[in-house]
Design an enzyme around this catalytic site. Structure first.
Site, short mmCIF file in Angstrom:
data_model
loop_
_atom_site.label_atom_id
_atom_site.label_comp_id
_atom_site.label_asym_id
_atom_site.label_seq_id
_atom_site.Cartn_x
_atom_site.Cartn_y
_atom_site.Cartn_z
N ASN A 42 46.26 -14.33 77.19
CA ASN A 42 45.02 -14.66 76.30
C ASN A 42 44.47 -16.16 76.86
OD1 ASN A 42 47.89 -15.66 75.74
ND2 ASN A 42 47.31 -16.44 73.70
N CYS A 53 41.98 -11.83 73.82
CA CYS A 53 43.53 -11.39 73.80
C CYS A 53 43.76 -10.99 74.97
CB CYS A 53 43.60 -10.22 72.76
SG CYS A 53 43.55 -10.79 71.15
N GLU A 55 45.43 -8.36 75.93
CA GLU A 55 45.32 -6.97 76.13
C GLU A 55 43.74 -6.63 76.60
OE1 GLU A 55 46.57 -8.41 73.59
OE2 GLU A 55 47.91 -7.21 72.37
N CYS A 86 46.26 -6.74 68.16
CA CYS A 86 45.21 -6.92 66.91
C CYS A 86 44.46 -5.86 66.89
CB CYS A 86 44.59 -8.34 67.09
SG CYS A 86 43.30 -8.16 68.34
N1 THU Z 1 46.62 -12.64 70.79
C1 THU Z 1 46.53 -11.76 71.76
O1 THU Z 1 46.41 -12.31 72.83
N2 THU Z 1 47.09 -10.42 71.64
C2 THU Z 1 47.12 -9.67 70.37
O2 THU Z 1 47.21 -8.59 70.25
C3 THU Z 1 47.25 -10.88 69.47
C4 THU Z 1 46.71 -12.27 69.43
C5 THU Z 1 46.29 -13.99 70.95
C6 THU Z 1 45.08 -14.40 70.67
C7 THU Z 1 45.14 -15.95 70.51
O3 THU Z 1 45.11 -16.67 71.71
C8 THU Z 1 46.72 -16.10 69.95
O4 THU Z 1 47.32 -14.74 70.47
C9 THU Z 1 46.99 -16.53 68.61
O5 THU Z 1 46.25 -15.44 67.85
#
Ligand code: THU
Length: 131
Positions: A42, A53, A55, A86
């Site tokens: 992320n 994110c 992914e 998410c």
């Molecule tokens: N985040 C991800 O990288 N993947 C997810 O599926 C959920 C959330 C990250 C986004 C943000 O940088 C941090 O987690 C908090 O939400």
């Protein structure tokens, strides 16, 4: 790739996350049908809504290098429990990798696995754009 090795790679990769604001580190590895792997973490922006994110970084890296067929995505976050993707990431994965298996792994080794289609039932997709 064996699961100890994947866990180790995800732990190392997670340290590359640029999570200055949430301090929540996430790593993803997406695997093509032929076994090539693309990584993502992320990346947060000072304008918080521009954050991306792990992914989506992984799948966009793979797509931008011409990959089109994916079989699996591994995800690890801080927090001690397997981390589900998410909603936004589920949609992007559905657009480009509807048949992918989602493997959510905690640092402890606890694993939850689910077909994406079970994580995003009755999904929107581009077939609806032509009606
Ligand atoms: N985040 C991800 O990288 N993947 C997810 O599926 C959920 C959330 C990250 C986004 C943000 O940088 C941090 O987690 C908090 O939400």
């Amino acid at each position: 790739m064996d699961s100890d090795r994947i866990i180790q790679r995800l732990k190392e990769l997670k340290q590359e996350a640029l999570a200055l604001y949430s301090h929540f580190h996430v790593a993803a590895i997406i695997e093509t049908d032929s076994g090539e792997q693309y990584t993502g973490v992320n990346i947060e922006s000072s304008s918080y809504g521009l954050t991306i994110c792990a992914e989506r970084v992984a799948v966009f890296k793979a797509l931008s290098e011409g990959q089109r067929r994916f079989r699996r995505i591994y995800i690890m976050s801080d927090g001690g429990k397997p981390c589900p993707p998410c909603g936004a990431c589920r949609q992007v994965l559905m657009d480009f990798a509807p048949d992918i298996e989602v493997v959510m792994i905690a640092e402890s080794g606890e694993v939850k696995t689910s077909p994406l289609k079970e994580l995003l039932p009755y999904a929107f997709d581009n077939k609806r754009l032509n009606s």
